[in-house]
Write a protein that holds these residues in place. Structure first.
Motif, PDB file in Angstrom:
ATOM      1  N   VAL A 218       4.444 -15.755 -34.892  1.00 18.44           N
ATOM      2  CA  VAL A 218       4.271 -15.349 -36.054  1.00 18.44           C
ATOM      3  C   VAL A 218       3.565 -13.877 -36.297  1.00 18.44           C
ATOM      4  O   VAL A 218       3.030 -13.452 -37.242  1.00 18.44           O
ATOM      5  N   GLN A 219       3.424 -13.105 -34.982  1.00 21.04           N
ATOM      6  CA  GLN A 219       3.233 -11.738 -35.107  1.00 21.04           C
ATOM      7  C   GLN A 219       4.041 -11.012 -34.339  1.00 21.04           C
ATOM      8  O   GLN A 219       4.558 -11.447 -33.433  1.00 21.04           O
ATOM      9  N   THR A 220       4.102  -9.661 -34.672  1.00 17.63           N
ATOM     10  CA  THR A 220       5.065  -8.717 -34.033  1.00 17.63           C
ATOM     11  C   THR A 220       4.431  -7.816 -33.465  1.00 17.63           C
ATOM     12  O   THR A 220       5.141  -7.179 -32.443  1.00 17.63           O
ATOM     13  N   HIS A 221       3.227  -7.316 -33.510  1.00 18.04           N
ATOM     14  CA  HIS A 221       2.381  -6.330 -32.873  1.00 18.04           C
ATOM     15  C   HIS A 221       1.052  -6.850 -32.159  1.00 18.04           C
ATOM     16  O   HIS A 221       0.285  -7.485 -32.890  1.00 18.04           O
ATOM     17  N   LEU A 222       0.909  -6.585 -30.851  1.00 16.11           N
ATOM     18  CA  LEU A 222      -0.231  -6.990 -30.078  1.00 16.11           C
ATOM     19  C   LEU A 222      -0.805  -5.670 -29.649  1.00 16.11           C
ATOM     20  O   LEU A 222      -0.454  -5.042 -28.787  1.00 16.11           O
ATOM     21  N   GLY A 282       8.534 -10.665 -25.630  1.00 18.43           N
ATOM     22  CA  GLY A 282       9.160  -9.634 -26.468  1.00 18.43           C
ATOM     23  C   GLY A 282       8.202  -8.996 -27.590  1.00 18.43           C
ATOM     24  O   GLY A 282       8.695  -8.055 -28.262  1.00 18.43           O
ATOM     25  N   ILE A 283       6.997  -9.452 -27.944  1.00 22.52           N
ATOM     26  CA  ILE A 283       6.144  -8.990 -28.705  1.00 22.52           C
ATOM     27  C   ILE A 283       5.886  -7.453 -28.291  1.00 22.52           C
ATOM     28  O   ILE A 283       5.649  -7.341 -27.084  1.00 22.52           O
ATOM     29  N   GLN A 284       5.495  -6.441 -29.369  1.00 17.89           N
ATOM     30  CA  GLN A 284       5.398  -5.311 -28.910  1.00 17.89           C
ATOM     31  C   GLN A 284       4.030  -5.180 -28.455  1.00 17.89           C
ATOM     32  O   GLN A 284       2.985  -5.469 -29.503  1.00 17.89           O
ATOM     33  N   ILE A 285       3.448  -4.678 -27.410  1.00 19.61           N
ATOM     34  CA  ILE A 285       2.137  -4.513 -27.035  1.00 19.61           C
ATOM     35  C   ILE A 285       2.036  -3.105 -26.874  1.00 19.61           C
ATOM     36  O   ILE A 285       2.384  -2.403 -26.093  1.00 19.61           O
ATOM     37  N   SER A 286       0.826  -2.474 -27.406  1.00 24.06           N
ATOM     38  CA  SER A 286       0.339  -1.517 -27.295  1.00 24.06           C
ATOM     39  C   SER A 286      -1.206  -1.167 -26.816  1.00 24.06           C
ATOM     40  O   SER A 286      -1.872  -2.027 -26.984  1.00 24.06           O
ATOM     41  N   ARG A 287      -1.520  -0.103 -26.483  1.00 22.47           N
ATOM     42  CA  ARG A 287      -2.870   0.327 -26.170  1.00 22.47           C
ATOM     43  C   ARG A 287      -3.480   1.314 -26.980  1.00 22.47           C
ATOM     44  O   ARG A 287      -2.657   2.000 -27.735  1.00 22.47           O
ATOM     45  N   ILE A 288      -4.795   1.192 -27.059  1.00 22.28           N
ATOM     46  CA  ILE A 288      -5.575   2.063 -28.023  1.00 22.28           C
ATOM     47  C   ILE A 288      -6.039   3.453 -27.465  1.00 22.28           C
ATOM     48  O   ILE A 288      -6.328   3.262 -26.209  1.00 22.28           O
ATOM     49  N   SER A 289      -6.486   4.170 -28.438  1.00 21.34           N
ATOM     50  CA  SER A 289      -7.433   5.295 -27.901  1.00 21.34           C
ATOM     51  C   SER A 289      -8.905   4.898 -28.158  1.00 21.34           C
ATOM     52  O   SER A 289      -9.487   4.940 -29.258  1.00 21.34           O
ATOM     53  N   ARG A 290      -9.599   4.481 -26.924  1.00 21.80           N
ATOM     54  CA  ARG A 290     -10.660   3.758 -27.090  1.00 21.80           C
ATOM     55  C   ARG A 290     -11.803   4.451 -27.723  1.00 21.80           C
ATOM     56  O   ARG A 290     -12.672   4.087 -28.530  1.00 21.80           O
ATOM     57  N   PRO A 291     -12.124   5.781 -27.493  1.00 22.47           N
ATOM     58  CA  PRO A 291     -13.075   6.717 -28.219  1.00 22.47           C
ATOM     59  C   PRO A 291     -13.343   6.697 -29.426  1.00 22.47           C
ATOM     60  O   PRO A 291     -14.155   6.593 -30.084  1.00 22.47           O
TER      61      PRO A 291
END
Length: 322
Positions: A218-222, A282-291
């Motif tokens: 029930v979520q598309t972005h992680l 298949g969920i879209q997994i992304s990483r962040i800019s931590r600072p």
């Protein structure tokens, strides 16, 4: 009539008073395959074995006794003996525990556990005792991440205007608000439905909980934000603890220590397994800019360091940086 003579050892055994059997109740709010549940059963099985069957633990899982808040109240009034609970609800009784959930304070659970296994953890245990709880161990609930069904969350601005579910955890609420989103408290058992109905856009949880509750359906972005660590406090009612003999307290404490090590190991493996399973889902997994996220959540530190528990929280923050 023929006389019956019993061996001397049998006569002595008959003369001894029967050992009192002890039945304890242990509540948690997760499914049977979760590390919290598995460690709870490990604790029950080990205590029964070490006591020679004299002490048994009835494990009441899946929130069958109530949610974490209800279980803490039950511990205080003595209607529940033990609970593998959650950091947020316990913070209502012991605000100092919020120190371990400050944003981006720990990169890995082991960093927090190093502090919890030392004097800073002992201080928390004393504070819990004052609130009517006996700390049996600081179990691991993992590092938390955000998900949603609107857009990838790559920078703080992506949170603006979204609604995120939070548990009963004041630091989690502060983090969501600091990122410009709205926090909505919803019980974990109702989270899947809330996401499905779009009552909220997203949520934040460790990968274990995210996968175990099938939230990827029930979520598309992680987004792997790793924004917050969380303890699973393994706690006992002070009433139930005081009813035990000193010898039984020592045995229970030893079994709890063993179960804490076991739970932490289970959690590490489950996190790895959950990540692989989510990649395959298949969920879209992304990483962040931590600072950018660290900067956006600085006001959370200012609030908690200036509060009633600020002195202890400062000690934890300083020790985390060592």
């Amino acid at each position: 009539m023929k006389a019956v003579f019993l061996p001397l050892f049998a006569v002595l055994l008959l003369a001894l008073p029967a050992r009192a059997e002890i039945v304890l109740t242990l509540g948690h709010a997760v499914s049977a395959d979760h590390p919290r549940a598995q460690a709870s059963q490990h604790f029950a099985d080990t205590l029964k074995r070490r006591s020679g069957g004299r002490i048994t633990v009835d494990v009441l899982g899946g929130a069958s006794f109530g949610d974490d808040v209800a279980m803490l109240k039950a511990l205080q009034d003595g209607s529940l003996d033990i609970s593998a609970n959650s950091q947020g609800p316990l913070s209502a009784f012991v605000p100092e525990i919020n120190a371990f959930g400050l944003p981006f304070l720990f990169d890995r659970p082991e960093q927090a556990q190093r502090l919890l296994d030392g004097p800073l953890g002992e201080h928390l245990s004393r504070r819990m005792a004052q609130a009517g709880f006996v700390a049996l161990g600081f179990w691991d609930n993992g590092i938390r991440h955000f998900s949603n069904s609107v857009r990838p969350l790559l920078k703080p601005a992506d949170f603006v205007g979204l609604r995120f579910r939070t548990p009963a955890d004041p630091v989690a609420v502060d983090i969501v608000r600091a990122l410009g989103a709205q926090a909505v408290e919803i019980r974990f058992s109702a989270l899947y439905q809330a996401l499905q109905r779009r009552t909220v856009d997203g949520q934040e949880n460790p990968l274990i909980n995210f996968h175990a509750a099938r939230l990827h359906e029930v979520q598309t972005h992680l987004s792997l934000t790793a924004h917050k660590y969380e303890i699973t406090p393994f706690v006992m009612s002070r009433r139930a603890w005081n009813a035990l003999s000193t010898a039984d307290q020592d045995m229970l404490r030893a079994v709890a220590d063993d179960s804490t090590r076991h739970q932490r190991a289970l959690t590490r493996k489950a996190e790895e397994d959950a990540y692989r399973a989510l990649l395959a889902s298949g969920i879209q997994i992304s990483r962040i800019s931590r600072p950018a996220f660290v900067e956006a959540t600085r006001p959370v530190y200012k609030k908690w360091l200036s509060g009633p528990a600020g002195a202890y929280i400062r000690q934890v923050v300083e020790a985390a940086g060592e």
